[in-house]
Design an enzyme around this catalytic site. Structure first.
Site, PDB file in Angstrom:
ATOM      1  N   GLU A 162       0.796  -1.236   0.000  1.00  0.00           N
ATOM      2  CA  GLU A 162       0.000   0.000   0.000  1.00  0.00           C
ATOM      3  C   GLU A 162       0.828   1.285   0.000  1.00  0.00           C
ATOM      4  O   GLU A 162       0.611   2.175   0.823  1.00  0.00           O
ATOM      5  CB  GLU A 162      -0.959  -0.011   1.202  1.00  0.00           C
ATOM      6  CG  GLU A 162      -1.859  -1.235   1.210  1.00  0.00           C
ATOM      7  CD  GLU A 162      -2.783  -1.329   2.420  1.00  0.00           C
ATOM      8  OE1 GLU A 162      -2.673  -0.486   3.329  1.00  0.00           O
ATOM      9  OE2 GLU A 162      -3.641  -2.228   2.432  1.00  0.00           O
ATOM     10  N   GLU A 267      -5.972 -10.902  -1.433  1.00  0.00           N
ATOM     11  CA  GLU A 267      -6.778 -10.764  -0.191  1.00  0.00           C
ATOM     12  C   GLU A 267      -8.273 -10.731  -0.519  1.00  0.00           C
ATOM     13  O   GLU A 267      -9.017  -9.881  -0.019  1.00  0.00           O
ATOM     14  CB  GLU A 267      -6.389  -9.472   0.543  1.00  0.00           C
ATOM     15  CG  GLU A 267      -4.912  -9.356   0.826  1.00  0.00           C
ATOM     16  CD  GLU A 267      -4.526  -8.114   1.625  1.00  0.00           C
ATOM     17  OE1 GLU A 267      -5.421  -7.413   2.139  1.00  0.00           O
ATOM     18  OE2 GLU A 267      -3.317  -7.839   1.723  1.00  0.00           O
TER      19      GLU A 267
END
Ligand code: XIL
Length: 380
Positions: A162, A267
């Site tokens: 991220e 995910e």
């Protein structure tokens, strides 16, 4: 019995045998790993109760269904390296042993992230930011120690998690502020040094949104051009019933594939609850207040939504399969709905239904739908 009758009986028996054999070979697979064998591995993020054997129901599902695991939390910096000189390897060791026992593809998550990292990492004794060299050394030592410990045993690491803002620019994290833009390449270099065989991933959410996708594409292109050992991009896949569209997912995977990296769906979960944030996000720091309107299925999921979720899962797995040459893994972020972080994020205490097994560990319609997509492709 005439020769003719005998021959006819023989043929009938042969036909029956063929029918039986065909039925046996075309029988639908009963596990996700079997349904997608030859295409990609199917993984689940597992939690401490599953790692330590306390969740026996969960462990049975994991062993039966998945051929890859990711650590939901136990390898995050704050857990594995809570104090400057303290490493907590007990749970990570058990995590890796769990994967080895089941002959699984074992993922490490994650090395360099702005969340779930202790404040001391970026600070000196007086509480001020450390300088670039100090932070690089801390990053190096952490990666060397953690990746080095599991060298040859953890096959793939999420190296940087991220790093991008929604507009595609680099997030102003302490990593960026203190080290500068090259913190990303340094992290990959250190991870490669610690385990030259490991696959190394850049992992992020909302990569399907155009601005962020373009930022990620530019970043990966730059890293590749500089010879940084990035092998794959992780599209997190914290999805909803509408977002991202199948076309968008398809285009996103294609765009990364063109850069010569593998793609993993790292995910995956699909929320059926009303979106609580304006923007599509998976920012773990996001908090939204409780509101009954945001929790409409506290007493159970209507059949129509169950069916909608099944179709949605099937559509997305269809896209992943289409790209089986570049998609090497699809990992669900949890095992059953009861485990999912989406029950508490971004609103605490909701009843969420984002995974393939329900709260009592039973396969959902979505599970059957995903199995069917994998099985159908096999028989085509
Ligand atoms: C989540 C875990 O599932 C939660 O248990 C934890 O409290 C917060 O983090 N993106 C990531 C994951 O890369 O590490 C996050 O996992 C979900 C979003």
């Amino acid at each position: 019995m005439s020769t003719r009758t005998r021959k006819q009986l023989g043929l009938a028996a042969l036909a029956a045998l063929i029918v039986t054999l065909t039925a046996a070979t075309t029988q639908e697979p009963t596990s996700l790993k079997e349904a997608y064998k030859g295409a990609f591995v199917v993984g689940a993020a597992i939690n401490a109760a599953q790692i330590t054997g306390q969740d026996r129901r969960g462990d049975a599902i994991i062993g039966e269904q998945f051929d890859s695991i990711s650590p939901e939390n136990v390898l995050k910096w704050e857990r594995v390296h809570p104090e400057p000189v303290t490493y907590a390897f007990d749970l990570p060791d058990q995590y890796v042993a769990f994967g080895e026992k089941h002959h699984m593809f074992i993922v490490g998550h994650c090395l360099v992230w702005h969340s779930q990292v202790p404040a001391w990492v970026f600070r000196d004794d007086k509480g001020n930011f450390v300088d670039r060299d100090t932070l690089l050394k801390r990053m190096h030592d952490h990666i060397q120690t953690v990746v080095g410990r599991y060298k040859g045993r953890i096959q793939s690491w999420d190296v940087v998690n991220e790093a991008l803002n929604e507009d595609g620019t680099l997030r102003q994290s302490p990593w960026l502020k203190i080290i500068g833009e090259d913190y990303i390449e340094k992290a990959f270099q250190y991870a490669h040094e610690a385990d030259p065989q490991a696959q190394l991933t850049y992992n992020d959410y909302s990569l399907e949104n155009e601005a962020k996708r373009n930022g990620a594409l530019a970043l990966i292109k730059k890293l590749k051009a500089e010879g940084v050992p990035v092998t794959s991009v992780g599209i997190q896949g914290h999805d909803g019933l509408q977002w991202p569209s199948v076309e968008n997912e398809d285009a996103t995977i294609s765009a990364f594939a063109k850069l010569g990296v593998k793609v993993v769906i790292s995910e995956l979960d699909i929320d059926v609850l009303p979106q609580a944030t304006k923007q599509q996000t998976a920012d773990v720091s996001m908090k939204v207040g409780q509101d009954p309107k945001l929790n409409p299925y506290a007493n159970g999921l209507p059949q129509s939504v169950q069916e909608e979720l099944a179709k949605r899962y099937a559509d997305l797995f269809g896209v992943y399969l289409k790209h089986r040459d570049v998609v090497t893994r699809v990992t669900l972020w949890g095992v059953t709905d009861a485990d999912s972080w989406r029950n508490d994020w971004p609103v605490k205490g909701r009843t969420s239904y984002p995974l393939l097994f329900d709260r009592s560990g039973q396969p959902k319609l979505a599970f059957q739908a995903v199995i069917r997509v994998g099985a159908n492709t096999k028989t085509e």
